[in-house]
Write a protein that holds these residues in place. Structure first.
Motif, PDB file in Angstrom:
ATOM      1  N   ASP A  17       1.359  -1.598  -0.453  1.00 51.63           N
ATOM      2  CA  ASP A  17      -0.385  -0.425  -0.050  1.00 51.63           C
ATOM      3  C   ASP A  17       0.708   1.214  -0.428  1.00 51.63           C
ATOM      4  OD1 ASP A  17      -2.840   1.265   0.072  1.00 51.63           O
ATOM      5  OD2 ASP A  17      -2.331   2.081   2.067  1.00 51.63           O
ATOM      6  N   GLY A  18       0.632   2.083  -0.657  1.00 53.25           N
ATOM      7  CA  GLY A  18       1.461   3.630  -1.322  1.00 53.25           C
ATOM      8  C   GLY A  18       2.210   3.514  -1.822  1.00 53.25           C
ATOM      9  N   TYR A  19       2.530   1.953  -2.557  1.00 50.46           N
ATOM     10  CA  TYR A  19       4.226   2.351  -3.322  1.00 50.46           C
ATOM     11  C   TYR A  19       4.267   3.083  -4.485  1.00 50.46           C
ATOM     12  CZ  TYR A  19       7.296  -2.265  -1.261  1.00 50.46           C
ATOM     13  OH  TYR A  19       7.679  -2.466  -0.010  1.00 50.46           O
ATOM     14  N   TYR A  20       5.356   3.060  -5.212  1.00 53.88           N
ATOM     15  CA  TYR A  20       5.412   3.866  -6.332  1.00 53.88           C
ATOM     16  C   TYR A  20       5.966   2.927  -6.598  1.00 53.88           C
ATOM     17  CZ  TYR A  20       3.260   8.574  -5.018  1.00 53.88           C
ATOM     18  OH  TYR A  20       2.524   9.518  -5.119  1.00 53.88           O
ATOM     19  N   VAL A  21       5.620   2.210  -8.217  1.00 58.98           N
ATOM     20  CA  VAL A  21       5.618   1.637  -9.012  1.00 58.98           C
ATOM     21  C   VAL A  21       6.003   1.296 -10.573  1.00 58.98           C
ATOM     22  CG1 VAL A  21       5.485  -1.372  -9.424  1.00 58.98           C
ATOM     23  CG2 VAL A  21       5.032  -0.546  -7.375  1.00 58.98           C
ATOM     24  N   ASN A  22       7.108   0.992 -11.510  1.00 57.75           N
ATOM     25  CA  ASN A  22       8.238   0.522 -12.315  1.00 57.75           C
ATOM     26  C   ASN A  22       7.134  -0.568 -12.473  1.00 57.75           C
ATOM     27  OD1 ASN A  22       9.424   0.921 -14.692  1.00 57.75           O
ATOM     28  ND2 ASN A  22       8.928   2.565 -14.772  1.00 57.75           N
ATOM     29  N   LEU A  23       6.910  -0.552 -14.162  1.00 56.19           N
ATOM     30  CA  LEU A  23       6.155  -1.381 -14.470  1.00 56.19           C
ATOM     31  C   LEU A  23       7.641  -2.320 -15.730  1.00 56.19           C
ATOM     32  CD1 LEU A  23       2.847  -2.411 -14.043  1.00 56.19           C
ATOM     33  CD2 LEU A  23       4.966  -3.193 -12.675  1.00 56.19           C
ATOM     34  N   GLY A  24       8.605  -3.375 -16.020  1.00 53.23           N
ATOM     35  CA  GLY A  24       9.347  -3.006 -17.478  1.00 53.23           C
ATOM     36  C   GLY A  24       8.016  -3.824 -17.936  1.00 53.23           C
ATOM     37  N   ILE A  25       9.259  -3.675 -19.231  1.00 50.27           N
ATOM     38  CA  ILE A  25       8.313  -4.411 -20.600  1.00 50.27           C
ATOM     39  C   ILE A  25       8.453  -6.172 -20.731  1.00 50.27           C
ATOM     40  CG2 ILE A  25       8.785  -4.901 -23.672  1.00 50.27           C
ATOM     41  CD1 ILE A  25       9.699  -2.210 -23.454  1.00 50.27           C
TER      42      ILE A  25
END
Length: 217
Positions: A17-25
């Motif tokens: 909860d509250g995370y900022y997440v970057n998703l790769g390809i």
């Protein structure tokens, strides 16, 4: 043994909860579909989106709303769009809590190779090197072996590196592993997969301590 969706579902359990997440390809893009409904998460893409939602249903795609892999996406209420300079300022400023990437190889020291195979045409490394240099928590989503059956979890990577000593955890179709100073530590095994199968599929040093539980979903 897991398929790509199974890998994404297991990694979704790592999102807090509250995370900022970057998703790769690749497999990482599927994670947004399986995050718990009772937590608030902001997904960021380096092409300039904050607040990505799940993939759109067929017929509901908007060709102008895409992620860094040029896949059509949805956005959540309050989502924002900005230029790539602002996006990379977020990444380089270490404002992303979790980065989930695909990989072609990972070493037992946590090195990652995920952008180039010598002799094959590639479009470029994208934002991968910025992500691995800046992220505090990197989880890799990948198949345990390549199409020829050779391990992708190695003592040392054979392909050009994207980052050195940066990977924290790996989720494959066979197992969940953590990078320790002495090698890959086996944490969980996929449903129906034995520890012996994981040992045989891992070329790098594998640490197995006690009974290894099966993944739960």
């Amino acid at each position: 043994m897991l398929d790509k969706i199974g890998i994404a579902k297991r990694i979704a359990q790592e999102v807090k909860d509250g995370y900022y997440v970057n998703l790769g390809i690749g497999i990482p893009t599927l994670v947004a579909n399986y995050v718990r409904d009772d937590i608030q998460v902001e997904f960021q893409s380096e092409n300039g989106v904050l607040g990505m939602g799940p993939f759109p249903f067929e017929g509901e795609e908007d060709a102008d709303i895409i992620n860094a892999g040029k896949q059509t996406i949805t956005t959540l209420p309050g989502a924002s769009f900005f230029d790539s300079a602002t996006s990379f300022a977020m990444i380089r400023g270490q404002h992303v809590d979790l980065t989930i990437l695909g990989a072609m190889e990972v070493s037992e020291a946590g090195d990652i190779a995920n952008w180039k195979i010598p002799g094959k045409m590639v479009k470029g490394m994208g934002g991968a090197m910025d992500l691995v240099a800046s992220a505090q928590n990197i989880i890799v989503a990948m198949m345990h072996t390549n199409k020829a059956g050779a391990s992708k979890l190695l003592k040392q990577c054979s392909l050009p590196l994207t980052g050195v000593g940066c990977v924290k955890k790996i989720v494959t179709n066979l197992a969940v592993l953590e990078i320790h100073e002495n090698g890959f530590k086996l944490l969980e095994r996929a449903p129906g997969v034995s520890v012996d199968e994981i040992i045989k599929a891992t070329a790098g040093k594998l640490i197995v301590e006690g009974d290894i539980p099966e993944m739960k979903f």
